[in-house]
Design a protein around this motif. Structure first.
Motif, PDB file in Angstrom:
ATOM      1  N   ILE A  31       0.856  -1.190   0.000  1.00  0.00           N
ATOM      2  CA  ILE A  31       0.000   0.000   0.000  1.00  0.00           C
ATOM      3  C   ILE A  31       0.889   1.236   0.000  1.00  0.00           C
ATOM      4  O   ILE A  31       1.900   1.305   0.695  1.00  0.00           O
ATOM      5  N   SER A  32       0.502   2.229  -0.777  1.00  0.00           N
ATOM      6  CA  SER A  32       1.316   3.438  -0.937  1.00  0.00           C
ATOM      7  C   SER A  32       1.159   4.397   0.243  1.00  0.00           C
ATOM      8  O   SER A  32       0.278   4.239   1.088  1.00  0.00           O
ATOM      9  N   ASP A  33       1.995   5.415   0.228  1.00  0.00           N
ATOM     10  CA  ASP A  33       1.884   6.487   1.205  1.00  0.00           C
ATOM     11  C   ASP A  33       0.568   7.227   0.996  1.00  0.00           C
ATOM     12  O   ASP A  33      -0.020   7.186  -0.086  1.00  0.00           O
ATOM     13  N   THR A  34       0.131   7.925   2.024  1.00  0.00           N
ATOM     14  CA  THR A  34      -1.112   8.680   1.945  1.00  0.00           C
ATOM     15  C   THR A  34      -0.871  10.142   2.334  1.00  0.00           C
ATOM     16  O   THR A  34       0.133  10.469   2.961  1.00  0.00           O
ATOM     17  N   VAL A  35      -1.799  10.986   1.938  1.00  0.00           N
ATOM     18  CA  VAL A  35      -1.835  12.379   2.371  1.00  0.00           C
ATOM     19  C   VAL A  35      -3.243  12.655   2.899  1.00  0.00           C
ATOM     20  O   VAL A  35      -4.198  11.978   2.507  1.00  0.00           O
ATOM     21  N   LEU A  36      -3.366  13.625   3.775  1.00  0.00           N
ATOM     22  CA  LEU A  36      -4.658  13.973   4.340  1.00  0.00           C
ATOM     23  C   LEU A  36      -5.217  15.187   3.611  1.00  0.00           C
ATOM     24  O   LEU A  36      -4.568  16.237   3.547  1.00  0.00           O
ATOM     25  N   LEU A  37      -6.416  14.999   3.040  1.00  0.00           N
ATOM     26  CA  LEU A  37      -7.030  16.032   2.223  1.00  0.00           C
ATOM     27  C   LEU A  37      -8.450  16.313   2.687  1.00  0.00           C
ATOM     28  O   LEU A  37      -9.136  15.419   3.193  1.00  0.00           O
ATOM     29  N   CYS A  38      -8.897  17.550   2.447  1.00  0.00           N
ATOM     30  CA  CYS A  38     -10.309  17.857   2.673  1.00  0.00           C
ATOM     31  C   CYS A  38     -11.115  17.153   1.575  1.00  0.00           C
ATOM     32  O   CYS A  38     -10.578  16.783   0.536  1.00  0.00           O
ATOM     33  N   ARG A  39     -12.388  16.986   1.806  1.00  0.00           N
ATOM     34  CA  ARG A  39     -13.232  16.287   0.822  1.00  0.00           C
ATOM     35  C   ARG A  39     -13.238  16.953  -0.548  1.00  0.00           C
ATOM     36  O   ARG A  39     -13.141  16.262  -1.568  1.00  0.00           O
ATOM     37  N   PRO A  40     -13.356  18.290  -0.631  1.00  0.00           N
ATOM     38  CA  PRO A  40     -13.357  18.892  -1.974  1.00  0.00           C
ATOM     39  C   PRO A  40     -12.071  18.630  -2.762  1.00  0.00           C
ATOM     40  O   PRO A  40     -12.129  18.324  -3.953  1.00  0.00           O
ATOM     41  N   CYS A  41     -10.922  18.731  -2.129  1.00  0.00           N
ATOM     42  CA  CYS A  41      -9.658  18.473  -2.835  1.00  0.00           C
ATOM     43  C   CYS A  41      -9.565  17.012  -3.260  1.00  0.00           C
ATOM     44  O   CYS A  41      -9.174  16.703  -4.387  1.00  0.00           O
ATOM     45  N   HIS A  42      -9.945  16.109  -2.361  1.00  0.00           N
ATOM     46  CA  HIS A  42      -9.891  14.679  -2.673  1.00  0.00           C
ATOM     47  C   HIS A  42     -10.824  14.364  -3.842  1.00  0.00           C
ATOM     48  O   HIS A  42     -10.449  13.664  -4.795  1.00  0.00           O
ATOM     49  N   LYS A  43     -12.020  14.904  -3.790  1.00  0.00           N
ATOM     50  CA  LYS A  43     -12.990  14.650  -4.855  1.00  0.00           C
ATOM     51  C   LYS A  43     -12.516  15.230  -6.185  1.00  0.00           C
ATOM     52  O   LYS A  43     -12.662  14.610  -7.238  1.00  0.00           O
ATOM     53  N   GLN A  44     -11.924  16.419  -6.153  1.00  0.00           N
ATOM     54  CA  GLN A  44     -11.446  17.042  -7.388  1.00  0.00           C
ATOM     55  C   GLN A  44     -10.335  16.218  -8.034  1.00  0.00           C
ATOM     56  O   GLN A  44     -10.285  16.074  -9.250  1.00  0.00           O
ATOM     57  N   ILE A  45      -9.446  15.666  -7.241  1.00  0.00           N
ATOM     58  CA  ILE A  45      -8.370  14.817  -7.771  1.00  0.00           C
ATOM     59  C   ILE A  45      -8.966  13.650  -8.550  1.00  0.00           C
ATOM     60  O   ILE A  45      -8.564  13.361  -9.675  1.00  0.00           O
ATOM     61  N   HIS A  46      -9.949  12.981  -7.946  1.00  0.00           N
ATOM     62  CA  HIS A  46     -10.543  11.813  -8.592  1.00  0.00           C
ATOM     63  C   HIS A  46     -11.483  12.197  -9.743  1.00  0.00           C
ATOM     64  O   HIS A  46     -11.765  11.366 -10.604  1.00  0.00           O
ATOM     65  N   THR A  47     -11.943  13.428  -9.772  1.00  0.00           N
ATOM     66  CA  THR A  47     -12.734  13.904 -10.901  1.00  0.00           C
ATOM     67  C   THR A  47     -11.829  14.158 -12.107  1.00  0.00           C
ATOM     68  O   THR A  47     -12.179  13.830 -13.238  1.00  0.00           O
ATOM     69  N   LEU A  48     -10.661  14.715 -11.858  1.00  0.00           N
ATOM     70  CA  LEU A  48      -9.741  15.063 -12.941  1.00  0.00           C
ATOM     71  C   LEU A  48      -8.964  13.874 -13.503  1.00  0.00           C
ATOM     72  O   LEU A  48      -8.646  13.845 -14.690  1.00  0.00           O
ATOM     73  N   PHE A  49      -8.632  12.912 -12.645  1.00  0.00           N
ATOM     74  CA  PHE A  49      -7.701  11.853 -13.057  1.00  0.00           C
ATOM     75  C   PHE A  49      -8.235  10.463 -12.740  1.00  0.00           C
ATOM     76  O   PHE A  49      -8.787  10.241 -11.670  1.00  0.00           O
ATOM     77  N   ASP A  50      -8.016   9.531 -13.671  1.00  0.00           N
ATOM     78  CA  ASP A  50      -8.358   8.140 -13.383  1.00  0.00           C
ATOM     79  C   ASP A  50      -7.228   7.510 -12.555  1.00  0.00           C
ATOM     80  O   ASP A  50      -6.158   8.099 -12.385  1.00  0.00           O
ATOM     81  N   ASN A  51      -7.475   6.313 -12.036  1.00  0.00           N
ATOM     82  CA  ASN A  51      -6.503   5.667 -11.155  1.00  0.00           C
ATOM     83  C   ASN A  51      -5.180   5.369 -11.852  1.00  0.00           C
ATOM     84  O   ASN A  51      -4.112   5.451 -11.240  1.00  0.00           O
ATOM     85  N   HIS A  52      -5.239   5.031 -13.115  1.00  0.00           N
ATOM     86  CA  HIS A  52      -4.013   4.746 -13.856  1.00  0.00           C
ATOM     87  C   HIS A  52      -3.133   6.001 -13.935  1.00  0.00           C
ATOM     88  O   HIS A  52      -1.923   5.942 -13.707  1.00  0.00           O
ATOM     89  N   THR A  53      -3.732   7.133 -14.244  1.00  0.00           N
ATOM     90  CA  THR A  53      -3.001   8.395 -14.335  1.00  0.00           C
ATOM     91  C   THR A  53      -2.444   8.791 -12.969  1.00  0.00           C
ATOM     92  O   THR A  53      -1.296   9.245 -12.865  1.00  0.00           O
ATOM     93  N   LEU A  54      -3.234   8.604 -11.937  1.00  0.00           N
ATOM     94  CA  LEU A  54      -2.748   8.921 -10.584  1.00  0.00           C
ATOM     95  C   LEU A  54      -1.546   8.057 -10.215  1.00  0.00           C
ATOM     96  O   LEU A  54      -0.564   8.554  -9.668  1.00  0.00           O
ATOM     97  N   ALA A  55      -1.616   6.772 -10.526  1.00  0.00           N
ATOM     98  CA  ALA A  55      -0.522   5.861 -10.186  1.00  0.00           C
ATOM     99  C   ALA A  55       0.752   6.180 -10.958  1.00  0.00           C
ATOM    100  O   ALA A  55       1.852   6.107 -10.416  1.00  0.00           O
TER     101      ALA A  55
END
Length: 90
Positions: A31-55
């Motif tokens: 399992i990778s490292d994590t960061v702590l984000l507010c819900r809007p930032c977390h949601k925006q990341i997953h709205t902009l990028f798919d899991n492959h791009t994030l990885a």
């Protein structure tokens, strides 16, 4: 504690895996490292990028912070009240 992306102090933070769990689980990787984000930032990341791009491309906090579309969102959301409901847009 403030969001590690927009630096707003909010009541509740979510844990964002820098390399998505779906991606590591399939490849039997740790399992990778994590960061702590507010819900809007977390949601925006997953709205902009798919899991492959994030990885592949955005697997560090620094890379996320340097991404222009996310910078624009962070600049805007950092001025919003912590309890305001925020919508995500592509």
């Amino acid at each position: 504690m403030p969001c590690q992306l927009c630096h707003r102090s909010v009541a509740e933070l979510t844990e964002h895996h820098l390399v998505p769990r779906q991606y590591t689980r399939r490849r039997k990787l740790p399992i990778s490292d994590t960061v702590l984000l507010c819900r809007p930032c977390h949601k925006q990341i997953h709205t902009l990028f798919d899991n492959h791009t994030l990885a592949r491309q955005f697997n560090t906090l620094e890379r996320l912070q340097a991404e222009p579309r996310l910078q624009k969102f962070v600049a805007w959301v950092s001025k919003q009240q912590p309890d305001k409901r925020v919508k995500s847009y592509r």
